[in-house]
Design an enzyme around this catalytic site. Structure first.
Site, PDB file in Angstrom:
ATOM      1  N   LYS A 121       0.819  -1.210   0.000  1.00 37.21           N
ATOM      2  CA  LYS A 121       0.000   0.000   0.000  1.00 37.21           C
ATOM      3  C   LYS A 121       0.855   1.262   0.000  1.00 37.21           C
ATOM      4  CE  LYS A 121      -4.292  -1.685   2.100  1.00 37.21           C
ATOM      5  NZ  LYS A 121      -4.037  -3.104   1.951  1.00 37.21           N
ATOM      6  N   GLY A 169      -8.533  -6.639   3.942  1.00 40.99           N
ATOM      7  CA  GLY A 169      -9.604  -7.267   4.689  1.00 40.99           C
ATOM      8  C   GLY A 169      -9.779  -6.748   6.097  1.00 40.99           C
ATOM      9  N   HIS A 213     -17.304   4.479   0.026  1.00 38.62           N
ATOM     10  CA  HIS A 213     -16.342   3.633  -0.692  1.00 38.62           C
ATOM     11  C   HIS A 213     -16.841   3.526  -2.133  1.00 38.62           C
ATOM     12  CE1 HIS A 213     -13.751  -0.258  -0.716  1.00 38.62           C
ATOM     13  NE2 HIS A 213     -13.967   0.140  -1.955  1.00 38.62           N
ATOM     14  N   GLU A 280      -9.928   1.774  -6.067  1.00 35.66           N
ATOM     15  CA  GLU A 280     -10.845   2.095  -4.989  1.00 35.66           C
ATOM     16  C   GLU A 280     -10.525   3.469  -4.407  1.00 35.66           C
ATOM     17  OE1 GLU A 280     -11.106  -1.077  -2.192  1.00 35.66           O
ATOM     18  OE2 GLU A 280     -11.725  -2.530  -3.708  1.00 35.66           O
ATOM     19  N   ARG A 297      -7.341  -7.608  -9.852  1.00 37.18           N
ATOM     20  CA  ARG A 297      -8.121  -8.803 -10.192  1.00 37.18           C
ATOM     21  C   ARG A 297      -9.563  -8.382 -10.451  1.00 37.18           C
ATOM     22  NH1 ARG A 297     -11.107  -9.044  -5.641  1.00 37.18           N
ATOM     23  NH2 ARG A 297     -10.119  -8.522  -3.647  1.00 37.18           N
TER      24      ARG A 297
END
Length: 658
Positions: A121, A169, A213, A280, A297
């Site tokens: 990240k 997650g 989001h 995102e 993906r």
């Protein structure tokens, strides 16, 4: 420039609904498929539907779906030219992608370098900053000393968000409200990151208090072409995992959609991306957007994009991996209507979303049509095991506008009826019916903010009403199946008198003995202990007071599940007449429903007496005691305190005393 490589056979390195989805699209393209499977998936739908299937190991994913060597060997032995990774498992594993390339196989995904670039990240944010993609204010540097991270947090301004640099997650993530909480939160996040990802490097970002989001679907080919396919709003989440997604995102203007889409394309081009990817963003109340991460993906929620664009994204994945040019250009992309996806999980929302396992004894869902779609890897009779993610299906709906699509989603959720495992369908219905969600633009704190209301059972589905409906169903079943010989009838028949029924139902909150008197005209029942009556109408309908029910009941053994327009209701039955006719198999004591073992009071070899308490289990927020049906000895004990058990699981075997 890449040339087109014919692909005639694809191995799918995944399971469940995504494997079934790839199989369906490949078949439409005239391409053969190879499934891989574990012990738990020997009879799974993706194994049945594929042209070939290869066993790759034990039920734990570490012994099967995470074994790159076995997947590659399966591809080579079957002559597959390409591997589709789905999502989860090895889908974003750069070592797996590299090994496939080394083995001469096509990875239906991005280049290894692109996966590596987005795998960290902190590194990804550096790349995005250079590409001019907006970032949340934060620190993403290599100096990881406690003092520096604390100082950067002060500079950013509390509240801040600590995030594992190599995580996902929700693992290794903490919201820190003040400097006094920082040290403890940092230590906790580092421990979790180290345990989950083997790396405790952290980054710090400004915590946006009411973020949405919003993510952009991008697609790039091997010829330098790139485009975006609108956006999805994925704000409704629990434990940082998405629950309901929609496309397009409510409230976005065409200009804002264009700005976000172009930023997402810049992000993809900055890492020479190829294939389907998702950029995102966090979207704040001022309608500013900030890069969060890129998933290299296909996303679980990709069907909502397909529904509003008419594009099969898996088809595009395969074509791009083979070297084809993207079939469309940006100006060709047109959006039509609105779509929602609800993720159907085998879990108990009221028990902190505890996963539910067992056999799917009953399954009904809306048929596929231009307005609805059911993506799943299970059918009635399949088992849901504890080895994999509890998501068992995706319900996708479309209509011309958001309000119409949302009404369709609510109806479709009520028409989704699953028994044998506990699911979140009623919980999803309450989300879709909540005023804040209907108004649109909810934040990622929606479930946190309205959690108590979302967990409340529908007030309209009164427990007494539900028990009456179930009792009526049981009596109707008897009426339909009883013998013509009056001495053999089990329907409560009496000479010149109302029929008497004694049915003991055990529901979620209370035991309810229901003594039902069936009038001689055969269509009215009275609950002897309450001023309640129920009228039986033709075709299965019943009326209680001013409510009319057209119920559907799933009954397996002693377990009953009632489905109606008012929601789902679970109970079990103890019926004296039935117990006389259907005695339990001698020596076998089984779980009456899904639950948790609280205590086991005996060991193998112990002598027991009739009525002795052997096992105590908890289910439906109640405790149940399993007692010895006769004098004897314990042959085997199959579970221990704390174990989860499914309805019908053998708990103890006994040998009768001579």
């Amino acid at each position: 420039m890449s040339t087109v490589t014919p692909i005639s056979k694809i191995l799918i390195a995944n399971r469940g609904e995504i494997a079934c989805r790839v199989i369906r699209t490949a078949r439409e393209m005239g391409i053969k498929t190879v499934a891989v499977y574990s012990d738990a998936d020997r009879n799974a739908q993706h194994v049945i539907q594929a042209d070939e299937a290869v066993y790759i190991g034990g039920s734990p994913s570490s012994e099967s779906y995470l074994r790159a060597d076995r997947i590659i060997a399966a591809a080579q032995s079957t002559g597959a030219q390409a591997v589709h990774p789905g999502y989860g498992f090895l889908s974003e594993n750069e070592d797996f992608a590299s090994a496939l390339t080394d083995a001469g196989l096509i990875f239906i995904g991005p280049p290894v370098a692109a996966i590596a670039a987005m795998g960290s990240k902190s590194a990804a944010k550096k790349i995005m900053q250079e590409a001019g993609v907006p970032l949340v204010p934060g620190y993403h540097g290599d100096d990881q000393s406690d003092d520096l991270l604390a100082a950067e947090s002060e500079k950013i301004g509390y509240p801040v968000l600590l995030k594992a640099a190599y995580g996902g997650g929700g693992k290794g993530m903490r919201v820190v409200e003040s400097a006094s909480e920082f040290s403890e939160a940092l230590a906790s996040a580092r421990r979790e990151a180290k345990a989950s990802f083997g790396n405790d490097k952290m980054l710090v970002e400004k915590f946006i208090t009411q973020p949405r989001h919003v993510e952009i679907q991008v697609f790039c080919d091997q010829h330098g072409n790139a485009l975006y396919l609108a956006e999805r709003d994925c704000s409704v989440q629990r434990r940082h995992q998405k629950v309901i997604e929609e496309a397009p995102a409510p409230g976005l203007t065409p200009g804002l959609r264009k700005a976000m889409g172009e930023a997402a394309v810049r992000a993809a081009q900055a890492i020479d991306y190829v294939g389907a990817g998702t950029v995102e963003f966090l979207f704040d109340e001022r309608q500013d957007f900030y890069f969060m991460e890129m998933n290299t993906r296909l996303q679980v929620e990709h069907p909502v994009t397909e529904m509003i664009t008419g594009i099969d994204l898996v088809d595009w994945q395969i074509r791009v991996a083979a070297g084809d040019v993207l079939p469309l250009e940006q100006d060709d992309i047109e959006l039509d209507g609105h779509a929602f996806e609800a993720r159907i999980y085998a879990e108990n929302a009221s028990e902190n979303f505890m996963p539910s396992t067992g056999n799917v004894t009953f399954l009904r869902h809306p048929e596929n049509s231009p307005y609805s779609r059911w993506d799943s890897g299970i059918i009635e009779g399949d088992d849901v095991t504890a080895f994999y993610d509890p998501m068992i299906a995706k319900l996708i709906v479309w209509d011309e506008d958001r309000d119409s699509a949302l009404r369709r989603l609510r109806h479709a959720l009520r028409d989704t009826r699953i028994a044998g495992v506990t699911t979140n369908t009623d919980y999803l219905y309450r989300i879709a019916d909540h005023q804040a969600f209907r108004e649109g633009g909810v934040s990622t704190r929606f479930i946190e903010q309205y959690g108590d209301a979302l967990l409340q059972q529908d007030a309209e589905l009164d427990e007494q009403d539900a028990l009456l409906v179930l009792a009526a169903h049981i009596i109707r079943e008897r009426q339909a199946t009883h013998s013509q010989d009056p001495w053999s009838m089990t329907n409560g028949w009496r000479v010149n008198a109302d029929a008497k029924h004694h049915v003991e139902l055990i529901a979620q909150y209370a035991e309810a003995p229901v003594r039902m008197d069936l009038t001689q005209n055969g269509n009215e029942l009275h609950w002897a202990d309450a001023n309640r009556s129920i009228t039986l109408l033709p075709h299965g309908a019943v009326v209680i007071g001013n409510k009319r029910f057209t119920p559907e009941v799933a009954m397996v053994g002693t377990a009953l599940t009632l489905f109606s327009d008012y929601g789902r209701f679970d109970a079990r039955i103890y019926d004296a007449v039935s117990e006389l006719i259907h005695e339990e198999e001698a020596g076998s004591l089984t779980a009456p429903m899904n639950g948790t073992i609280v205590a086991v009071n005996v060991n193998a070899g112990d002598t027991v007496t009739e009525g002795q308490a052997l096992v105590i289990m908890e289910a439906m927020k109640m405790e149940y005691t399993i007692r010895a049906p006769f004098d004897g000895s314990v042959e085997n004990v199959f579970f221990a305190a704390g174990d989860l058990v499914t309805d019908g699981a053998e708990l103890i075997s006994l040998t009768a005393a001579e």
